[in-house]
Design a protein around this motif. Sequence first.
Motif, PDB file in Angstrom:
ATOM      1  N   SER A   1     -55.906 -34.925 -18.552  1.00  0.00           N
ATOM      2  CA  SER A   1     -54.592 -34.483 -19.013  1.00  0.00           C
ATOM      3  C   SER A   1     -54.668 -34.067 -20.473  1.00  0.00           C
ATOM      4  CB  SER A   1     -53.567 -35.613 -18.858  1.00  0.00           C
ATOM      5  OG  SER A   1     -53.924 -36.709 -19.691  1.00  0.00           O
TER       6      SER A   1
ATOM      7  N   TYR B   1     -46.971 -34.998 -21.534  1.00  0.00           N
ATOM      8  CA  TYR B   1     -48.282 -34.545 -21.076  1.00  0.00           C
ATOM      9  C   TYR B   1     -48.190 -33.726 -19.805  1.00  0.00           C
ATOM     10  CZ  TYR B   1     -48.435 -38.052 -17.303  1.00  0.00           C
ATOM     11  OH  TYR B   1     -48.190 -38.776 -16.164  1.00  0.00           O
ATOM     12  N   TRP B   2     -49.292 -33.097 -19.459  1.00  0.00           N
ATOM     13  CA  TRP B   2     -49.446 -32.440 -18.155  1.00  0.00           C
ATOM     14  C   TRP B   2     -50.808 -32.853 -17.625  1.00  0.00           C
ATOM     15  CZ3 TRP B   2     -52.484 -28.374 -15.966  1.00  0.00           C
ATOM     16  CH2 TRP B   2     -53.498 -27.893 -16.788  1.00  0.00           C
ATOM     17  N   ASP B   3     -50.925 -32.955 -16.327  1.00  0.00           N
ATOM     18  CA  ASP B   3     -52.183 -33.286 -15.676  1.00  0.00           C
ATOM     19  C   ASP B   3     -52.940 -32.011 -15.358  1.00  0.00           C
ATOM     20  OD1 ASP B   3     -52.218 -36.058 -15.578  1.00  0.00           O
ATOM     21  OD2 ASP B   3     -51.145 -36.160 -13.666  1.00  0.00           O
TER      22      ASP B   3
END
Length: 162
Positions: A113, A129-131
């Motif tokens: 991430s 966040y982003w994965d």
Amino acid sequence: MKNYEIPTHTRIGHVHLKVSDLQRALDFYCDLLGFELMSRMGEQAAFISAGGYHHHIGLNTWYSKGQPNAPKQQVGLFHTAILYPTRKDLAKIYKRLKEHDYPFTGFADHGVSEALYLDDPDGNGVELYWDKPKSEWPLDHNGNLDMYTRPLNLIELLSELK
């Protein structure tokens, strides 16, 4: 004792935070981060959401109205992590926070991430966040997940907005 495994599709439903000033918290979570106010209990509590869910975050002043921020060096919640659907969405919130001169506490690429770190007005840690796609997650030589913390390239992140 027999080993129990939590069901695979179990998720964290919501987090409930003690805040000092409800309106100040709503200004941060709704006006700045973009959550939707779903329900409010006067000046004592509010429930906010992304996408119309009944609530992802509860905010209350039941035990904390007018109180100072909790000391960082005590046991408690480290941060609430808010998962964005795409890297472009993370870039948008980064740009928005930067335009509002909101202070960050850190930035990281964790392999699985990419994350922005900041504190809400009550000193509660927040991770945005982003994965990355699972196919890109780093694995060690035994095929085990190999998470790490490296600097996040913010210029590259912002290039998502072009």
